[in-house]
Design an enzyme around this catalytic site. Structure first.
Site, mmCIF file in Angstrom:
data_model
loop_
_atom_site.group_PDB
_atom_site.id
_atom_site.type_symbol
_atom_site.label_atom_id
_atom_site.label_comp_id
_atom_site.label_asym_id
_atom_site.label_seq_id
_atom_site.Cartn_x
_atom_site.Cartn_y
_atom_site.Cartn_z
ATOM 1 N N ASP A 30 8.622 13.836 -2.925
ATOM 2 C CA ASP A 30 7.878 13.316 -1.782
ATOM 3 C C ASP A 30 8.496 13.679 -0.447
ATOM 4 O O ASP A 30 7.811 14.021 0.502
ATOM 5 C CB ASP A 30 7.868 11.776 -1.849
ATOM 6 C CG ASP A 30 6.678 11.302 -2.630
ATOM 7 O OD1 ASP A 30 6.125 12.127 -3.391
ATOM 8 O OD2 ASP A 30 6.312 10.121 -2.480
ATOM 9 N N SER A 71 -5.539 7.427 3.989
ATOM 10 C CA SER A 71 -4.112 7.549 3.739
ATOM 11 C C SER A 71 -3.363 6.678 4.755
ATOM 12 O O SER A 71 -3.991 5.981 5.538
ATOM 13 C CB SER A 71 -3.785 9.021 3.908
ATOM 14 O OG SER A 71 -2.561 9.286 3.384
ATOM 15 N N LYS A 80 5.274 -0.691 -1.023
ATOM 16 C CA LYS A 80 4.393 0.469 -1.176
ATOM 17 C C LYS A 80 4.548 0.969 -2.602
ATOM 18 O O LYS A 80 5.630 1.392 -2.994
ATOM 19 C CB LYS A 80 4.775 1.563 -0.184
ATOM 20 C CG LYS A 80 3.833 2.758 -0.248
ATOM 21 C CD LYS A 80 4.137 3.733 0.866
ATOM 22 C CE LYS A 80 3.158 4.885 0.941
ATOM 23 N NZ LYS A 80 2.680 5.423 -0.298
ATOM 24 N N GLU A 105 -3.328 0.161 -6.973
ATOM 25 C CA GLU A 105 -2.660 1.319 -7.575
ATOM 26 C C GLU A 105 -2.479 1.100 -9.076
ATOM 27 O O GLU A 105 -2.118 0.004 -9.515
ATOM 28 C CB GLU A 105 -1.261 1.505 -6.978
ATOM 29 C CG GLU A 105 -1.202 1.680 -5.500
ATOM 30 C CD GLU A 105 -1.326 3.118 -5.031
ATOM 31 O OE1 GLU A 105 -0.691 3.996 -5.648
ATOM 32 O OE2 GLU A 105 -2.065 3.359 -4.059
ATOM 33 N N LYS A 146 1.420 -3.909 7.903
ATOM 34 C CA LYS A 146 0.008 -4.006 8.301
ATOM 35 C C LYS A 146 -0.167 -5.143 9.304
ATOM 36 O O LYS A 146 0.455 -6.191 9.148
ATOM 37 C CB LYS A 146 -0.870 -4.368 7.091
ATOM 38 C CG LYS A 146 -0.782 -3.434 5.926
ATOM 39 C CD LYS A 146 -1.589 -3.960 4.735
ATOM 40 C CE LYS A 146 -1.472 -2.980 3.580
ATOM 41 N NZ LYS A 146 -2.100 -3.452 2.349
HETATM 42 S S1 IVH Z 1 -2.921 -0.158 2.320
HETATM 43 C C1 IVH Z 1 -6.281 2.483 4.836
HETATM 44 N N1 IVH Z 1 -0.970 -1.106 0.885
HETATM 45 O O1 IVH Z 1 -0.287 4.427 -0.355
HETATM 46 C C2 IVH Z 1 -5.239 2.634 3.787
HETATM 47 N N2 IVH Z 1 -1.616 1.140 0.540
HETATM 48 O O2 IVH Z 1 0.317 6.742 1.220
HETATM 49 C C3 IVH Z 1 -4.637 1.304 3.530
HETATM 50 N N3 IVH Z 1 -0.358 2.257 -1.237
HETATM 51 O O3 IVH Z 1 -3.619 5.233 0.379
HETATM 52 C C4 IVH Z 1 -3.746 1.339 2.364
HETATM 53 N N4 IVH Z 1 0.919 0.555 -1.764
HETATM 54 O O4 IVH Z 1 -2.987 4.422 -2.056
HETATM 55 C C5 IVH Z 1 -1.728 -0.032 1.151
HETATM 56 N N5 IVH Z 1 0.726 -2.105 -0.325
HETATM 57 C C6 IVH Z 1 -0.036 -1.052 -0.070
HETATM 58 C C7 IVH Z 1 0.111 0.157 -0.768
HETATM 59 C C8 IVH Z 1 -0.693 1.238 -0.433
HETATM 60 C C9 IVH Z 1 0.605 1.802 -2.040
HETATM 61 C C10 IVH Z 1 -0.914 3.610 -1.304
HETATM 62 C C11 IVH Z 1 -2.397 3.695 -1.008
HETATM 63 C C12 IVH Z 1 -2.465 4.495 0.258
HETATM 64 C C13 IVH Z 1 -1.238 5.340 0.112
HETATM 65 C C14 IVH Z 1 -0.821 5.966 1.397
#
Ligand code: IVH
Length: 667
Positions: free
Chosen positions: A32, A81, A114, A170, A287
């Site tokens: 990554d 993303s 994440k 996920e 967020k």
């Molecule tokens: S929120 C508008 N929260 O990471 C996109 N994403 O690298 C909001 N991901 O597309 C995504 N853990 O597939 C969000 N706690 C989390 C996450 C998460 C993994 C993934 C998701 C996203 C990607 C981006």
């Protein structure tokens, strides 16, 4: 000065290739961090040279996992993303931007793990689960409902749900499941999967749901896409609570903070805690909590302005690769392993790392004596990333896999269609040794006092080639072994005796049937009454067992059809090993405990089929006729056993009598 246009084109092509490898083929070549740095490089060049149109650049798009064979579906709300960063300043800068945008507000943030998995969107209509779709290109993804429906943590219906709801999360694979699958592949001599994420990505794209189900996937949900009515939720934190109430698998922990400064403390707390989560994490997602503010902040072409991902750097270290050792698996597959000068990495001492196969060694040009960079991919498995060429000794030579095998006296061949070298002869002593070690291991028959050194001697002296030979050992033979005295011989014989009563799944696992690991062995035992019932089951019947997919069913069927394996089972049965499932309770069966002797060939039933029928009703079979025998089932050419049964005035049954006895109502 390099030409920026050319540089940009080169970087775009490279990133597109890595996107394809990651999203479509689930076999990434770079980690990554390396990928992210290519992207950062490209973004910097693009912003310094805006004249080179970058509308179509991968910096402005999400990857694409869609495949031909799948039906695609449009997401009601796109799956975007996240902007990534590896540094604290960028995180503070993200907060400052939002503070500027909302000067009069106290900004509350959520810090979430994440998850390093595969993105999925679950659609519920009027509270009913209707579809699971992969991220695809963000707008449209593949329908993977058939492989997601059975994952624990995906409720099929929701109480008091909005009319339309897309739940986002996920899919991932737990580490022990990944290990189980790789162990089975190793047995088969197949190339091992590199990490749990790739395997999860490949699994959701299997066309056969039974195969996908046989690999246990997990899921965690953290967000919502489209929702009707639209203002159903007002805060991100509320989603977490509501998803949990509905029965979704959700994040174990999220941190609520009221300012970007506090966010950092939460990220640090997450970093220490994340090792305890069941899913792999590669960072934190920060967020804005309030959806009204999220809406106002809006989006760039590919990511929200109200969220950012802070990625943890994978821990790396440099160390000396002392040697490349070749490990032989039970099916004779040869796996190269790097033996390292021990080094501290992510809280553990690393002294070995997988090198996958010959091609991987060649691609990275890894040589004994090299200083290498190692990393813990997916936080767990150490990998050799690359060689520090400046530290290479002058006299070093490329590693010659074939020559190395020869030097070790190992006769192996490389299948041209695979990257795997394999010992082809089934009577190869190293292979036999592995088979016996596996049989005796803790996770199988748990035979104490039968360690590697003893197995090695047993094989090299021709005292044991197959597991059945172990039960033919006696004290006199054992005393021939080095360091074996009366006591150790007695102990080993006692341990062998004890092992005869092990649970059925332990025996199934110990047989080393390709693809059949510990969990599958348990699944088989839970479904069948006896080993004979498994041996007689058709591929279709095997596939109906929870946790058994078509590949495993095929492998089981082929294994039990093989004459050598049948002979092995016959011998193990004669030695008195337990072939019965603990779940078979026959206390109320009139034939429970009755002893049957099968003799001669029966008109329609094979020996194993008849045995399975007997065991299903709680009876037992014996190979010799005595006064204790309750029934003798006699077919053609029964010979001396028949004569003895007549002499002892035992009950002698034809096949028809036998069937009538077992199932009096049906006949
Ligand atoms: S929120 C508008 N929260 O990471 C996109 N994403 O690298 C909001 N991901 O597309 C995504 N853990 O597939 C969000 N706690 C989390 C996450 C998460 C993994 C993934 C998701 C996203 C990607 C981006």
């Amino acid at each position: 000065m390099p030409n920026p246009q050319k540089e940009i084109a080169k970087l775009r092509a490279a990133i597109e290739q890595h996107d394809r490898l990651y999203y479509k083929d689930a076999t990434p070549r770079i980690d990554d961090q390396a990928y992210d740095s290519l992207k950062t490089c490209l973004a910097e060049l693009e912003s310094a040279n805006p004249e080179f149109d970058f509308d179509k650049s991968p910096t402005h798009a999400v990857g694409d996992d869609r495949l031909e064979a799948f039906q695609s579906y449009q997401h009601r709300k796109p799956m975007l993303s996240l902007d990534n960063t590896y540094n604290q300043e960028a995180l503070i800068e993200f907060g400052r931007r939002l503070e500027k945008r909302f000067p009069d507000q106290t900004l509350n943030y959520l810090v979430e793990p994440k998850i390093d998995g595969v993105a999925v969107s679950l659609t519920y209509e009027n509270g009913q689960f209707v579809r699971a779709v992969s991220r695809g290109n963000g707008t449209e993804g593949d329908d993977i409902t058939h492989n997601v429906r059975h994952i624990k943590g995906v409720p099929h219906s929701l109480d008091n749900a909005p009319a339309i709801l897309e739940v986002r999360g996920e899919i991932y694979m737990q580490h022990h499941e990944f290990e189980r699958i790789n162990a089975a592949r190793e047995l088969e001599g197949l190339q091992l999967y590199a990490n749990p994420r790739n395997l999860a990505a490949g699994t959701i794209k299997l066309l056969n749901p039974a195969e996908a189900r046989a690999r246990r996937l997990d899921i965690v949900l953290y967000g919502v896409g489209a929702c009707e009515p639209p203002r159903y939720f007002s805060h991100q934190a509320e989603i977490q609570q509501k998803l949990k109430k509905w029965g979704f698998a959700v994040l174990e922990k999220i941190w609520q903070t009221d300012g970007i400064e506090q966010v950092w403390t939460s990220i640090e707390a997450l970093d220490t805690l994340r090792q305890t989560f069941s899913y792999p994490t590669d960072g934190a997602v920060v967020k804005l909590d309030d959806f009204r503010l999220q809406d106002e902040a809006g989006y760039t072409a590919k990511a929200p302005r109200w969220a950012i991902a802070y990625k943890f750097e994978a821990e790396r270290a440099e160390t000396l690769l002392k040697e490349i050792s070749l490990q032989i698996g039970r099916t004779g597959a040869v796996t190269p392993v790097a033996i390292l000068e021990p080094v501290q990495l992510a809280g553990t001492t690393v002294s070995r790392a997988t090198l996958h196969n010959e091609d991987e060694i060649r691609r990275k040009d890894i040589r004994p004596g090299d200083t290498v960079r190692v990393q813990k991919a997916g936080e767990i498995i150490p990998q050799v990333l690359s060689v520090v060429e400046s530290k290479r000794p002058d006299d070093s030579l490329p590693f010659d896999f074939g020559a190395h095998l020869k030097a070790l006296g190992i006769e192996a061949e490389r299948d041209p269609s695979e990257a795997v070298w394999r010992i082809t002869r089934s009577d190869d002593p190293i292979r036999q040794q592995r088979e016996l070690q596996h049989f005796a291991s803790r996770a199988c028959m748990d035979i104490e006092n039968l360690g590697t050194a003893v197995v090695e001697q047993l094989v090299s002296r021709g005292l044991a080639q197959t597991p059945a030979d172990l039960y033919a050992l006696d004290a006199a033979r054992l005393l021939e072994l080095d360091k074996f005295a009366e006591k150790s011989a007695t102990n080993l014989l006692a341990a062998l005796e004890v092992s005869k009563g092990r649970e059925l799944w332990q025996l199934i696992h110990g047989l080393g049937i390709p693809h059949v690991g510990k969990q599958s062995a348990k699944d088989l035992e839970a479904h069948f009454d006896s080993l004979d019932a498994i041996a007689c089951a058709s591929e279709e019947q095997l596939e109906t067992v929870d946790g058994i997919g078509s590949i495993m069913a095929q492998s089981l069927h082929a294994w039990f059809e093989n004459a050598d394996n049948q002979a092995l089972l016959d011998r193990l049965r004669t030695y008195g090993l337990n072939f019965q499932s603990a779940r078979s309770d026959h206390s109320d069966s009139p034939l429970a405990g009755k002893i049957f002797v099968l003799t001669g060939s029966l008109p329609t039933l094979t020996r194993s089929e008849a045995t399975a029928l007997i065991e299903q009703v709680g009876g037992r079979t014996s190979s010799s006729v005595s006064k204790k025998t309750d029934y003798v089932v006699a077919g053609e050419a029964s010979g001396s056993k028949y004569a003895k049964a007549v002499k002892l005035e035992l009950t002698i049954l034809s096949e028809d009598d036998f069937k009538a006895l077992l199932n009096p109502i049906a006949t």
